[in-house]
Design a protein around this motif. Structure first.
Motif, PDB file in Angstrom:
ATOM      1  N   LYS A 138      48.063  30.551  46.345  1.00 32.01           N
ATOM      2  CA  LYS A 138      47.056  30.155  45.370  1.00 32.01           C
ATOM      3  C   LYS A 138      46.057  31.292  45.216  1.00 32.01           C
ATOM      4  O   LYS A 138      45.662  31.918  46.203  1.00 32.01           O
ATOM      5  N   ALA A 139      45.629  31.505  43.968  1.00 34.58           N
ATOM      6  CA  ALA A 139      44.686  32.582  43.685  1.00 34.58           C
ATOM      7  C   ALA A 139      43.327  32.284  44.321  1.00 34.58           C
ATOM      8  O   ALA A 139      43.000  31.123  44.598  1.00 34.58           O
ATOM      9  N   VAL A 140      42.543  33.321  44.525  1.00 38.20           N
ATOM     10  CA  VAL A 140      41.162  33.113  44.978  1.00 38.20           C
ATOM     11  C   VAL A 140      40.377  32.438  43.846  1.00 38.20           C
ATOM     12  O   VAL A 140      40.805  32.424  42.688  1.00 38.20           O
ATOM     13  N   ASP A 141      39.241  31.890  44.217  1.00 39.96           N
ATOM     14  CA  ASP A 141      38.404  31.195  43.232  1.00 39.96           C
ATOM     15  C   ASP A 141      37.732  32.241  42.331  1.00 39.96           C
ATOM     16  O   ASP A 141      36.895  33.007  42.794  1.00 39.96           O
ATOM     17  N   LEU A 151      47.700  37.551  41.435  1.00 38.68           N
ATOM     18  CA  LEU A 151      46.615  36.632  41.792  1.00 38.68           C
ATOM     19  C   LEU A 151      47.121  35.599  42.793  1.00 38.68           C
ATOM     20  O   LEU A 151      46.469  35.338  43.810  1.00 38.68           O
ATOM     21  N   ASN A 152      48.294  35.019  42.501  1.00 36.10           N
ATOM     22  CA  ASN A 152      48.841  34.004  43.409  1.00 36.10           C
ATOM     23  C   ASN A 152      49.095  34.576  44.804  1.00 36.10           C
ATOM     24  O   ASN A 152      48.929  33.889  45.803  1.00 36.10           O
TER      25      ASN A 152
END
Lengths: 162, 270
Positions: free
Chosen positions: B2-5, B41-42
């Motif tokens: 999961k990408a960072v916020d 990103l992921n």
């Protein structure tokens, strides 16, 4: 929820949806976790396996590398939204008849990609079908049944049209 | 996976996008189709604080004929170039190459400008547009500048783009009626990243005889002149041309690059 949450408005399987989404949430997670449309399967989550393939404005796309926030105003169709689609109906029957699936993990993405091949490439021979489907991985069937299923649908449609 | 916020903006105009991209208080990145940046990103290889989505900017979607060159907006997708709803001045290069980029589901989202800005040495446009002698128009808050492809790609994931700048459009020169081109890439699997790419162009009317060896783990290697076309595409010659790149010291990579370029050359000589 992210401090950066954005409100988006989109159509999912024909139904208007408004939602607050963290920008980092990819479309696959949005569909599965918020819309509870678990027909979209997440395999690799970096655009390689094709299991998460859905339609955005009618065009196949990877839901794992498309962010939900980028789909504001768009129309998204998942495998659940293809229940009454004529090509998808023919493909489901053909996948069953030709052993185009075993465990079923890749199948939702296969059906979405295969539907695109049937509609866009009615002239496709078997090597062309294999090339067009190369972005969807199956670890069970060895692909023969999948190619035969798509062949069957294309041939039937061409016969009926001709 | 999961990408960072991150924060996200989707400006409607180029000026608004450039304004956001010039911010220095946050780590900001432009994004178009997200078909390369999305995986990064992921995988958290990229961890921006703000993503600026440039795909809703109308002027970046345009394709137009300007005299003897085609101007392609940065956010034009590979699928659109594949389907060919534009005057193709390249005698089939654009649709043919677009059709072999990754997979249709990726081509529907991925863009020509995004591919160039990402600058993966194995990317199709990085090598093909170098062979075609295309120019890249770069936009920033200070205005626009035009950079030839040979000066745009500087290395692996490295371009002439300065912070705050984006690719705005690409200028592709028209090929003459006598032009011939070839393209061959060696991939382990259809649609996967190329291990060696050969792109060649012969255009007698414009005096072009160009070979490009791509996916060399560096910038595209340009070899101008007739030598390679006249039977000179040997491993020894390629070792000299690829000197300094990792491919030159690896016998298998050297053979693969020689084969890719030879097959591309064969397409124009047949």
């Amino acid at each position: 929820m992210s401090a950066h949450a954005k409100t988006i408005s989109l159509t999912v399987n024909g139904t208007r949806v408004e939602a607050s989404v963290p920008p980092r949430q990819h479309l696959g997670d949005f569909l599965r976790e918020r819309e509870l449309l678990t027909g979209t399967h997440l395999g690799c989550e970096h655009g390689v396996c094709g299991a998460c393939t859905i339609l955005i404005d009618g065009e196949p796309a990877r839901s794992c590398i498309t962010f939900a926030v980028a789909c504001d105003g768009r129309s998204v169709t998942t495998v659940e939204g293809l229940d009454d689609d004529p090509v998808a109906t023919e493909l489901r029957e053909a996948f069953s008849a030709e052993h185009g699936l075993q465990c079923g993990f890749c199948t939702p993405g296969m059906l979405v990609a295969a539907r695109d091949v049937v509609l866009r490439r009615p002239d496709a021979d078997n090597p062309a079908i294999r090339t067009a489907m190369s972005g969807n991985l199956c670890r069970c069937t060895g692909y023969v049944g999948i190619v035969n299923a798509i062949r069957r649908v294309i041939d039937a449609r061409n016969t009926n049209a001709g | 996976m999961k990408a960072v916020d991150f924060d996200y903006a989707q400006p409607a105009t180029l000026d608004a996008a450039l304004e956001l991209l010039s911010r220095e208080d946050v780590m900001v990145r432009p994004v178009a189709g997200s078909q390369s940046l999305g995986p990064m990103l992921n995988l958290r290889l990229a961890q921006p604080e703000l993503l600026v989505d440039i795909t809703r900017i109308a002027e970046l979607q345009a394709i137009r004929l300007d005299g003897d060159r085609l101007t392609i907006g940065a956010c034009v997708t590979h699928a659109r170039l594949e389907d060919g709803d534009y005057p193709d001045v390249t005698r089939g290069v654009l649709p043919s190459v677009a059709a072999v980029i990754a997979y249709r589901a990726v081509r529907n989202r991925g863009t020509i400008g995004g591919s160039l800005a990402h600058a993966d040495p194995a990317a199709d446009w990085v090598n093909v547009l170098t062979a075609l002698g295309a120019d890249v128009v770069i936009a920033g808050t200070g205005g626009r500048r035009t950079v030839p492809m040979t000066d745009f790609i500087l290395g692996v994931f490295e371009t002439a783009l300065q912070p705050g700048e984006i690719v705005a459009e690409i200028h592709v020169p028209a090929l003459s009626d006598r032009a011939r081109w070839g393209y061959y890439k060696v991939c382990r699997k259809t649609g996967e990243f190329s291990h060696a790419t050969g792109a060649v162009l012969i255009d007698p009317a414009r005096g072009v005889q160009r070979c490009v060896a791509g996916a060399t783990s560096g910038k595209p290697v340009v070899i101008d002149g007739p030598a390679l076309f006249e039977g000179g595409c040997t491993e020894a010659a390629m070792a000299a041309h690829l000197a300094g790149s990792p491919a030159a010291d690896d016998p298998i990579a050297l053979k693969t690059h020689t084969v890719a370029l030879k097959r591309a050359i064969a397409q124009v000589m047949s």
